[in-house]
Design an enzyme around this catalytic site. Structure first.
Site, PDB file in Angstrom:
ATOM      1  CG  LEU A   1       3.970  -1.609   2.050  1.00 34.34           C
ATOM      2  CD1 LEU A   1       3.418  -2.726   1.435  1.00 34.34           C
ATOM      3  CD2 LEU A   1       3.169  -1.144   3.513  1.00 34.34           C
TER       4      LEU A   1
ATOM      5  CE  LYS B   1       5.492  -4.948  -1.513  1.00 25.36           C
ATOM      6  NZ  LYS B   1       6.026  -4.863  -3.029  1.00 25.36           N
TER       7      LYS B   1
ATOM      8  CE  LYS C   1       8.994  -7.216  -0.940  1.00 24.55           C
ATOM      9  NZ  LYS C   1      10.489  -7.175  -1.789  1.00 24.55           N
TER      10      LYS C   1
HETATM   11  S1  IVH Z   1      -0.342  -0.708   0.775  1.00 26.61           S
HETATM   12  C1  IVH Z   1       1.222   3.424   3.057  1.00 26.61           C
HETATM   13  N1  IVH Z   1      -0.965  -2.929  -0.245  1.00 26.61           N
HETATM   14  O1  IVH Z   1       4.293  -2.129  -2.501  1.00 26.61           O
HETATM   15  C2  IVH Z   1       1.002   1.812   2.476  1.00 26.61           C
HETATM   16  N2  IVH Z   1       0.925  -1.442  -0.941  1.00 26.61           N
HETATM   17  O2  IVH Z   1       6.576  -1.847  -1.132  1.00 26.61           O
HETATM   18  C3  IVH Z   1       0.440   2.171   1.133  1.00 26.61           C
HETATM   19  N3  IVH Z   1       1.929  -2.610  -3.008  1.00 26.61           N
HETATM   20  O3  IVH Z   1       4.226   1.297  -2.760  1.00 26.61           O
HETATM   21  C4  IVH Z   1       0.927   0.664   0.456  1.00 26.61           C
HETATM   22  N4  IVH Z   1       0.544  -4.380  -3.287  1.00 26.61           N
HETATM   23  O4  IVH Z   1       3.130   0.014  -4.630  1.00 26.61           O
HETATM   24  C5  IVH Z   1      -0.089  -1.693  -0.106  1.00 26.61           C
HETATM   25  N5  IVH Z   1      -1.683  -4.794  -1.374  1.00 26.61           N
HETATM   26  C6  IVH Z   1      -0.838  -3.805  -1.147  1.00 26.61           C
HETATM   27  C7  IVH Z   1       0.112  -3.664  -2.236  1.00 26.61           C
HETATM   28  C8  IVH Z   1       1.152  -2.508  -2.023  1.00 26.61           C
HETATM   29  C9  IVH Z   1       1.589  -3.724  -3.902  1.00 26.61           C
HETATM   30  C10 IVH Z   1       3.103  -1.981  -3.228  1.00 26.61           C
HETATM   31  C11 IVH Z   1       2.863  -0.495  -3.447  1.00 26.61           C
HETATM   32  C12 IVH Z   1       3.788   0.006  -2.374  1.00 26.61           C
HETATM   33  C13 IVH Z   1       4.903  -1.113  -2.322  1.00 26.61           C
HETATM   34  C14 IVH Z   1       5.710  -1.097  -1.043  1.00 26.61           C
END
Ligand code: IVH
Length: 694
Positions: free
Chosen positions: A84, A119, A316
């Site tokens: 992301l 997140k 963030k």
């Molecule tokens: S969506 C295509 N939703 O953040 C996008 N990611 O920095 C799919 N993560 O690799 C990710 N909470 O490990 C999504 N609610 C959330 C999340 C989340 C943690 C992590 C995930 C991702 C990373 C990106």
């Protein structure tokens, strides 16, 4: 910043970031905070934005996470697991929303539904269900290929082995594996009682637990899972992000209860603030709020930009802060002589971790912030080890304080002179170096550490502490002496096994590990030499070009070495200069010669023959936005078909694939009369070779 300064700073940051990636992804033991990492990464990306020529296939901007470790089987993700993009403040969120509307040609008054959810600070995992049964679980790995952790994931209580209700034939449910605070505390307590490793934070504990080779150990570790997205799928149970995630709950998954649907920017930011306010009470670590376009049809239209979706962003939280007193500033000497000031702090607890050191980067950073010994400083960390100083509380500065005077000589026993080397323009970002090179004992130790490190000679069991000890007692003072250690030790009056803390077995293992490295690949050898600006990528380029170390060395020592080395594709003038300078230093030649008497450098593999491949001989440049592929995918496909992919258009280029937004490269291709295809045209080329393109 001039172009040459950019080249060197970009290379430096790349090395630093790669090191932190290894410690984070492979060792599960990060050394800097997420915030610091983000700051380094931002700087790296900013340099690439200003000097696009620096973007190569090896750029960190093209990568997600780390390559999978070798100890688990590999799983190719049918749909890439991407990362992301980050927003650090409200204006970044506004830019994100504006970008979406611009891309969709959507006026500001038309409503755009978004979801907002925490997140989770864990590790992402993709769970493939066929006919409702869990068949494969994989980590993200580098986004294209992850580790097969099925046996371990099957032990997690909140991951259903069998789906309930109405599910499609095939579905990959993706989400985050994490550890709750209470479970983390209990685990560390047990670990402590058994004398086992204490984990720094819940994320490391979760990662360490998941990556156990023995699933029984994972089963005994309290892991949890939240489902929040999906990969490969049959028919989806809804048309919106929100509805699909709700369906996950009906199949038996835990979904995050704080997920909301928002109709406006203000609602999104309200959810953000509410979640941030409750953060400490959630019982698990989160590091921001993720916003996603709710409508899946719009998500599809928006697609991806190289490593992350255009339809989602992570907003963030600002890092945790605390005030403390700066007791001293120590100067550390790095491998290349760079002097890094380290703040020694009155220990203080930030977010549950005791902090006593902070990085100060360089002399200019100290000057800019006017940090003085005795000052009360605000430090910041975000779930990890080395924090940074964000500000100085001037109201509490002692009346007799004086500006910090950076030493004029290296803190090593030789007290070598320090030289100041400009990295940034206008005197900003200048680095001070010890001029002693290999005469400076501090640099020599760091050089030895680099030489033995995982990506260089990879001598198992010869870690930093042992290297420092052997250096101090004179056992190993040069790289070559590593390879004579066991012979000298056998003849010695005080053999190693008598030394405190080194068992018989570990001595034998160390000697075996050293023996195993007597033959070494050319590129590793070159990287291990620690020539400035010669990272792994450059080392590979050199090895492929020259084949043998002897040929390379002759070229590097030749009279017009800089000019001839710069001719090589992938080697710029700064790198060429650094290589030539290295091989014109008698001390370095001596070091290399000594080494060559005790190790064999294998010849480099010539690149696999691509003769007869459909696109053999083609030199392709991709420019502008690609929709169906990420840049990496397009590049990989072209290379599999035998083409060479480069970043800049030249007379050698045979084809340019230009998507929307292509600029100077497209123009240059037109000027040079090079064949140009749009993405659809390129897709046709690829389709014609579908069988081969994989
Ligand atoms: S969506 C295509 N939703 O953040 C996008 N990611 O920095 C799919 N993560 O690799 C990710 N909470 O490990 C999504 N609610 C959330 C999340 C989340 C943690 C992590 C995930 C991702 C990373 C990106």
């Amino acid at each position: 910043m001039t172009e040459s300064e950019a080249v060197s700073e970009h290379a430096r940051l790349e090395g630093v970031l790669r090191g932190h990636d290894t410690r984070y992804f492979e060792d599960d033991a990060p050394e800097i905070s997420d915030g610091e990492y983000d700051a380094l990464k931002q700087r790296y990306l900013a340099i690439e934005a200003r000097f696009p020529a620096l973007v190569t296939a090896a750029s960190l901007s093209r990568r997600v996470g780390a390559a999978p470790s070798a100890k688990f089987g590999k799983v190719r993700h049918r749909v890439a697991m991407l990362s992301l993009d980050n927003a650090f403040d409200e204006s970044d969120v506004d830019d994100f929303l504006a970008r979406i509307r611009r891309f969709l040609d959507m006026p500001a008054d038309l409503p755009l539904n978004m979801t907002a959810e925490p997140k989770i600070d864990g590790l992402s995992c993709s769970l493939r269900y066929e006919k409702g049964r869990l068949v494969v679980a994989a980590t993200r790995g580098d986004g294209a290929e992850g580790e097969n952790v099925t046996a371990n994931v099957a032990t997690i209580a909140t991951v259903p082995a069998m789906l309930a209700g109405n599910y499609p034939d095939v579905i990959e449910v993706r989400g985050e594996i994490y550890m709750r605070h209470a479970d983390f505390a209990a685990l560390n307590q047990q670990q402590g009682e058994k004398g086992d490793k204490i984990f720094a934070n819940p994320r490391n504990a979760a990662a360490g637990s998941l990556r156990q080779l023995d699933p029984a150990i994972t089963a005994a570790r309290p892991l949890s899972f939240f489902a929040y997205s999906w990969g490969d799928h049959g028919s989806l149970p809804g048309d919106t992000q929100f509805d699909v995630v709700q369906a996950f709950a009906s199949w038996g998954f835990a979904i995050n209860p704080l997920m909301r649907r928002c109709a406006s920017r203000d609602e999104m930011l309200d959810v953000y603030r509410a979640i941030e306010r409750d953060r400490a009470r959630l019982g698990y670590d989160i590091d921001g709020v993720v916003y996603k376009v709710d409508d899946l049809a719009l998500q599809r239209q928006l697609g991806f930009v190289s490593r992350s979706p255009r339809w989602a962003i992570a907003h963030k939280f600002s890092a945790e802060k605390a005030a403390t007193i700066l007791r001293a500033i120590d100067i550390q000497v790095g491998r290349t002589g760079a002097l890094t000031p380290v703040a020694k702090l009155e220990p203080v607890t930030v977010g549950g971790v005791v902090v006593a050191n902070a990085t100060l980067h360089n002399e200019d950073e100290i000057k800019r912030k006017d940090v003085r010994i005795g000052d009360t400083v605000v430090i910041q960390r975000a779930g990890d080890v080395i924090p940074q100083i964000v500000s100085v509380d001037l109201a509490r500065r002692p009346a007799d304080s004086v500006p910090f005077a950076f030493p004029e000589t290296c803190p090593c026993p030789l007290k070598t002179a320090i030289v100041r080397e400009a990295v940034g323009s206008g005197g900003s970002g200048a680095i001070k170096r010890c001029s002693g090179e290999l005469a400076c004992p501090f640099q020599r130790v760091e050089h030895l550490k680099h030489f033995c490190s995982r990506r260089a000679f990879d001598i198992e069991g010869f870690g930093d502490k042992l290297i420092e000890r052997f250096f101090a007692d004179g056992r190993v003072t040069t790289p070559a002496e590593i390879f004579t250690l066991s012979a000298r030790d056998a003849a010695s009056v005080s053999p190693l096994r008598e030394e405190e803390g080194l068992g018989d077995l570990s001595v034998r293992n160390l000697f075996a590990a050293i023996e195993a490295r007597r033959e070494i690949a050319f590129e590793r050898f070159l990287y291990a030499l620690g020539i400035r600006h010669v990272g792994e990528t450059t080392a590979k380029v050199v090895a492929r070009h020259f084949g043998s170390f002897a040929a390379f060395r002759a070229a590097a020592m030749a009279e017009h070495a800089v000019a001839s080395l710069s001719q090589i594709d992938g080697i710029g003038p700064i790198v060429a200069e650094a290589i030539s300078a290295f091989f014109h230093q008698p001390a370095n030649i001596l070091m290399v010669d000594d080494l060559l008497r005790v190790v064999d450098v294998a010849e480099a593999q010539k690149p696999a023959s691509v003769d007869g491949a459909p696109l053999a001989g083609q030199v392709i440049v991709f420019t502008g936005e690609l929709v169906a592929f990420s840049r990496d995918e397009a590049r990989a496909k072209a290379e599999r078909l035998g083409a060479k992919v480069t970043d800049s258009v030249s007379k050698k280029t045979t084809l340019v694939v230009a998507g929307p937004g292509a600029g100077s490269k497209l123009k240059k291709a037109q000027d040079l009369g090079i064949a140009i295809l749009d993405e659809a045209g390129w897709l046709n080329v690829v389709k014609d070779h579908a069988g081969l393109s994989g």
